[in-house]
Design a protein around this motif. Sequence first.
Motif, mmCIF file in Angstrom:
data_model
loop_
_atom_site.group_PDB
_atom_site.id
_atom_site.type_symbol
_atom_site.label_atom_id
_atom_site.label_comp_id
_atom_site.label_asym_id
_atom_site.label_seq_id
_atom_site.Cartn_x
_atom_site.Cartn_y
_atom_site.Cartn_z
ATOM 1 N N ALA A 23 126.911 -1.668 56.843
ATOM 2 C CA ALA A 23 125.631 -0.954 56.967
ATOM 3 C C ALA A 23 125.027 -1.291 58.328
ATOM 4 O O ALA A 23 124.445 -2.358 58.518
ATOM 5 N N ALA A 34 121.674 -3.017 59.182
ATOM 6 C CA ALA A 34 121.445 -4.452 59.008
ATOM 7 C C ALA A 34 121.576 -5.220 60.325
ATOM 8 O O ALA A 34 120.919 -6.245 60.519
ATOM 9 N N ASP A 38 128.633 2.331 58.051
ATOM 10 C CA ASP A 38 127.740 3.152 57.233
ATOM 11 C C ASP A 38 126.482 3.384 58.056
ATOM 12 O O ASP A 38 125.787 2.433 58.415
ATOM 13 N N THR A 59 125.195 7.906 55.271
ATOM 14 C CA THR A 59 124.413 7.810 54.026
ATOM 15 C C THR A 59 122.967 7.829 54.423
ATOM 16 O O THR A 59 122.402 6.814 54.804
ATOM 17 N N ARG A 108 125.110 10.944 46.378
ATOM 18 C CA ARG A 108 124.494 9.693 45.949
ATOM 19 C C ARG A 108 123.866 9.893 44.578
ATOM 20 O O ARG A 108 123.082 10.823 44.370
ATOM 21 N N HIS A 136 128.705 8.018 45.210
ATOM 22 C CA HIS A 136 128.044 6.832 45.758
ATOM 23 C C HIS A 136 126.814 6.474 44.927
ATOM 24 O O HIS A 136 126.170 7.346 44.342
ATOM 25 N N MET A 140 123.554 3.273 45.176
ATOM 26 C CA MET A 140 123.061 1.989 45.694
ATOM 27 C C MET A 140 121.803 1.692 44.907
ATOM 28 O O MET A 140 120.775 2.329 45.084
ATOM 29 N N ASN A 182 119.614 -7.188 47.799
ATOM 30 C CA ASN A 182 119.642 -8.659 47.795
ATOM 31 C C ASN A 182 119.815 -9.199 46.368
ATOM 32 O O ASN A 182 119.116 -10.115 45.963
ATOM 33 N N GLY A 202 123.542 -4.041 49.027
ATOM 34 C CA GLY A 202 122.627 -4.753 48.143
ATOM 35 C C GLY A 202 123.154 -6.079 47.619
ATOM 36 O O GLY A 202 122.483 -6.729 46.824
ATOM 37 N N PHE A 203 124.348 -6.456 48.044
ATOM 38 C CA PHE A 203 124.893 -7.751 47.629
ATOM 39 C C PHE A 203 124.030 -8.854 48.252
ATOM 40 O O PHE A 203 123.823 -8.886 49.462
ATOM 41 N N GLU A 240 129.251 -0.640 51.047
ATOM 42 C CA GLU A 240 128.541 -0.484 52.330
ATOM 43 C C GLU A 240 127.489 -1.578 52.450
ATOM 44 O O GLU A 240 126.304 -1.307 52.539
ATOM 45 N N ARG A 286 123.843 -7.109 54.473
ATOM 46 C CA ARG A 286 123.418 -8.499 54.326
ATOM 47 C C ARG A 286 124.581 -9.456 54.034
ATOM 48 O O ARG A 286 124.695 -10.515 54.643
ATOM 49 N N HIS A 329 119.162 -7.569 58.828
ATOM 50 C CA HIS A 329 117.749 -7.221 58.646
ATOM 51 C C HIS A 329 116.842 -8.241 59.347
ATOM 52 O O HIS A 329 115.769 -8.575 58.852
HETATM 53 C C1 LIG Z 1 120.115 -0.750 53.374
HETATM 54 C C2 LIG Z 1 121.299 -0.045 52.853
HETATM 55 C C3 LIG Z 1 122.549 -0.687 52.792
HETATM 56 C C4 LIG Z 1 122.737 -2.142 53.141
HETATM 57 O O1 LIG Z 1 121.987 -2.970 52.344
HETATM 58 P P1 LIG Z 1 122.306 -4.539 52.309
HETATM 59 O O2 LIG Z 1 121.219 -5.072 51.420
HETATM 60 O O3 LIG Z 1 122.195 -5.016 53.702
HETATM 61 O O4 LIG Z 1 123.666 -4.695 51.749
HETATM 62 C C5 LIG Z 1 123.625 0.034 52.365
HETATM 63 N N1 LIG Z 1 123.514 1.331 52.008
HETATM 64 C C6 LIG Z 1 122.344 1.990 52.044
HETATM 65 C C7 LIG Z 1 122.294 3.398 51.641
HETATM 66 C C8 LIG Z 1 121.194 1.329 52.454
HETATM 67 O O5 LIG Z 1 120.033 1.970 52.484
#
Ligand SMILES: *Cc1c(COP(=O)(O)O)cnc(C)c1O
Length: 416
Positions: free
Chosen positions: A54, A57, A75, A98, A141, A187, A189, A193, A230-231, A272, A275, A370
Amino acid sequence: MLTKTLPFNKQQIEEIIKKYPTPFHIYDEKAIKDNARRLIKAFSWSSGFKEYFAVKANPNPYIVKLLSSMGFGADCSSLPELIIAEKAGISGDNIILTSNNTPAEEFIYAKKLGAILNLDDITHIDYVDKHAGLPEIISFRYNPGPLKGGNAIIGIPEEAKYGLTRDQLFEAYKTVKDRGVKRFGLHAMIASNELNADYFVDTAEILLELISEINKSLHIDFEFVNLGGGFGIPYRPGDKSLDLEYISSKIKEVYDKTVLSCGLKLVKIFMESGRLITGPYGYLVTKAIHKKEIYKDYIGVDSCMADLMRPALYGAYHHITILGKENEKPVKKYDITGSLCENNDKFAIDRMLPKIDIGDILVIHDTGAHGYAMGFNYNGKLKSAELLLKEDGTVKQIRRAETIDDYLATIDFSGL
Ligand SMILES: *Cc1c(COP(=O)(O)O)cnc(C)c1O
């Protein structure tokens, strides 16, 4: 208890500061590469597994290129991010766009690069068709709405602006199939975190079951499911890192139960993350320049929220090490502050630390994602430099600090 370590000591940082004054973010190349290898290895059972970093980040083309050399894609969610990926040498379906609420230029540029378009809404089908023409490959998505609980940063899916509803997905795939799109992805998300491993297994299950259903209903084969980002990472010393091997083995069980037992064609697993990939391997290095004792004790540093917004924005914890005082007892309670005229410009509040003297170097941990990326210029604050601590121990400046000329560059002073 897990402790927080550093890839450098005081003496090394003092050498670096002679050439590159504080504040700066410094990224640990070796740790980033080791971590990338670990992720790839964890998913080695999954043919075609790919992480699309991503870019948001850490939008530094040197970092994006480093990750691309490890086999990662990019991404992107804006035109400048697409250009960063392109400059880093990434193209074609190694890029995913995305985005949401996307302007036409971004779709046009992404299509020119051959990127995978991940659409956020059913109305974007006509929009893309009109402005860029539908590409060969499309992903949508998914927003599971009430079917899934949320987490703190991203909120509950029903309240989130992202994605298509379940019913819309069936209609969307049918529409693009009828209009000649040949390749498909799905997809979601739905976390940010997140440190609960099962969350990602659930996401994989939701997506893999859904593609089996869509396959049955519309007779389309899916090339990939994208688990999103979001991991989470362990910001606090006591936090446990996500067990990637566990997540992967559980996802394999789900994969065998859905894709294999339904006789679906090979479905690649994409992620994707931002973090997870760079977050723990960046550090903001800053110097104590003021000490103030009023109703509380403050240490003022030469950096501010322009360089790291997370504490001010979310009350996020970032660990702080005072270089050379790693083994000293935390005997004083401080607020560590920046210079913005905003009382929330603090890197830490009521933090127990060793006694700090003016001139001490503070290292703020976990700024690799971030961190620099989120910064802003409010209050005329200029953003710091970014350095790469290379595997061979040398240091390369990968972005210089902003100057006053950068700050003023968008103003035409001749009209004054
Ligand atoms: C922010 C975001 C990510 C990355 O998020 P992390 O928390 O850094 O893994 C991935 N995909 C999308 C669509 C996002 O908005």
